[in-house]
Design a protein around this motif. Sequence first.
Motif, PDB file in Angstrom:
ATOM      1  N   LEU A  65       0.868  -1.172   0.000  1.00  0.00           N
ATOM      2  CA  LEU A  65       0.000   0.000   0.000  1.00  0.00           C
ATOM      3  C   LEU A  65       0.902   1.219   0.000  1.00  0.00           C
ATOM      4  O   LEU A  65       1.920   1.251   0.694  1.00  0.00           O
ATOM      5  N   LEU A  66       0.543   2.208  -0.785  1.00  0.00           N
ATOM      6  CA  LEU A  66       1.354   3.423  -0.862  1.00  0.00           C
ATOM      7  C   LEU A  66       0.729   4.527  -0.025  1.00  0.00           C
ATOM      8  O   LEU A  66      -0.496   4.651   0.045  1.00  0.00           O
ATOM      9  N   ARG A  67       1.567   5.328   0.563  1.00  0.00           N
ATOM     10  CA  ARG A  67       1.118   6.434   1.403  1.00  0.00           C
ATOM     11  C   ARG A  67       0.933   7.677   0.538  1.00  0.00           C
ATOM     12  O   ARG A  67       1.847   8.078  -0.187  1.00  0.00           O
ATOM     13  N   TYR A  68      -0.235   8.269   0.619  1.00  0.00           N
ATOM     14  CA  TYR A  68      -0.537   9.491  -0.113  1.00  0.00           C
ATOM     15  C   TYR A  68      -0.854  10.585   0.899  1.00  0.00           C
ATOM     16  O   TYR A  68      -1.646  10.389   1.811  1.00  0.00           O
ATOM     17  N   THR A  69      -0.222  11.717   0.727  1.00  0.00           N
ATOM     18  CA  THR A  69      -0.490  12.869   1.582  1.00  0.00           C
ATOM     19  C   THR A  69      -1.206  13.908   0.742  1.00  0.00           C
ATOM     20  O   THR A  69      -0.736  14.290  -0.320  1.00  0.00           O
ATOM     21  N   VAL A  84      -3.405  11.953   5.532  1.00  0.00           N
ATOM     22  CA  VAL A  84      -2.656  10.826   5.005  1.00  0.00           C
ATOM     23  C   VAL A  84      -3.610   9.673   4.752  1.00  0.00           C
ATOM     24  O   VAL A  84      -4.479   9.388   5.573  1.00  0.00           O
ATOM     25  N   SER A  85      -3.458   9.024   3.604  1.00  0.00           N
ATOM     26  CA  SER A  85      -4.244   7.827   3.304  1.00  0.00           C
ATOM     27  C   SER A  85      -3.315   6.789   2.683  1.00  0.00           C
ATOM     28  O   SER A  85      -2.257   7.117   2.154  1.00  0.00           O
ATOM     29  N   TYR A  86      -3.721   5.539   2.751  1.00  0.00           N
ATOM     30  CA  TYR A  86      -2.952   4.442   2.190  1.00  0.00           C
ATOM     31  C   TYR A  86      -3.804   3.766   1.124  1.00  0.00           C
ATOM     32  O   TYR A  86      -4.962   3.428   1.382  1.00  0.00           O
ATOM     33  N   ARG A  87      -3.249   3.599  -0.080  1.00  0.00           N
ATOM     34  CA  ARG A  87      -4.002   3.037  -1.203  1.00  0.00           C
ATOM     35  C   ARG A  87      -3.130   2.082  -1.997  1.00  0.00           C
ATOM     36  O   ARG A  87      -1.910   2.102  -1.907  1.00  0.00           O
TER      37      ARG A  87
END
Length: 143
Positions: A65-69, A84-87
């Motif tokens: 899962l990649l971290r998106y800010t 922050v979300s993880y997708r």
Amino acid sequence: TQSNNSLQAPGHGEGGIGQQQSNKKDNTALGKLTRLKAKYDKEGTIRSVEGVVLFHEHNHPHILLLRYTTGTSLGQGGNSVATVSYRLPGGKCKPDEREADCLLRKLGRRLLGFPKPAVALAAQQLQQQQQNAEMLEASMSPK
């Protein structure tokens, strides 16, 4: 009296919490609907891809899962706060791009840090290798 066609969350006046400040293109819900319809008529359906990347670490499977800010806003005391979300890795495809090429481009930029032209070159080389493998397979298969 003057009517207001814009949508607002209850209890939130202009410039308050919940007000979208980044998109000032549309003053009303009807304006936004008209703009989105024109964009759909011009570009068509937006395609996107997501890839599930499995790897083993310590004899246990993991999913990448990649971290998106996303944007920062001012929190208490004037400090900036980021959401922050993880997708799963992926994103929107270009209009004439194959899904596999899109995923390779997204993975290359996000995981390997490739600049945009290098990702396109890597995808083109992979596509050429796949075509060569298909031709070799076709020539070696019994008739």
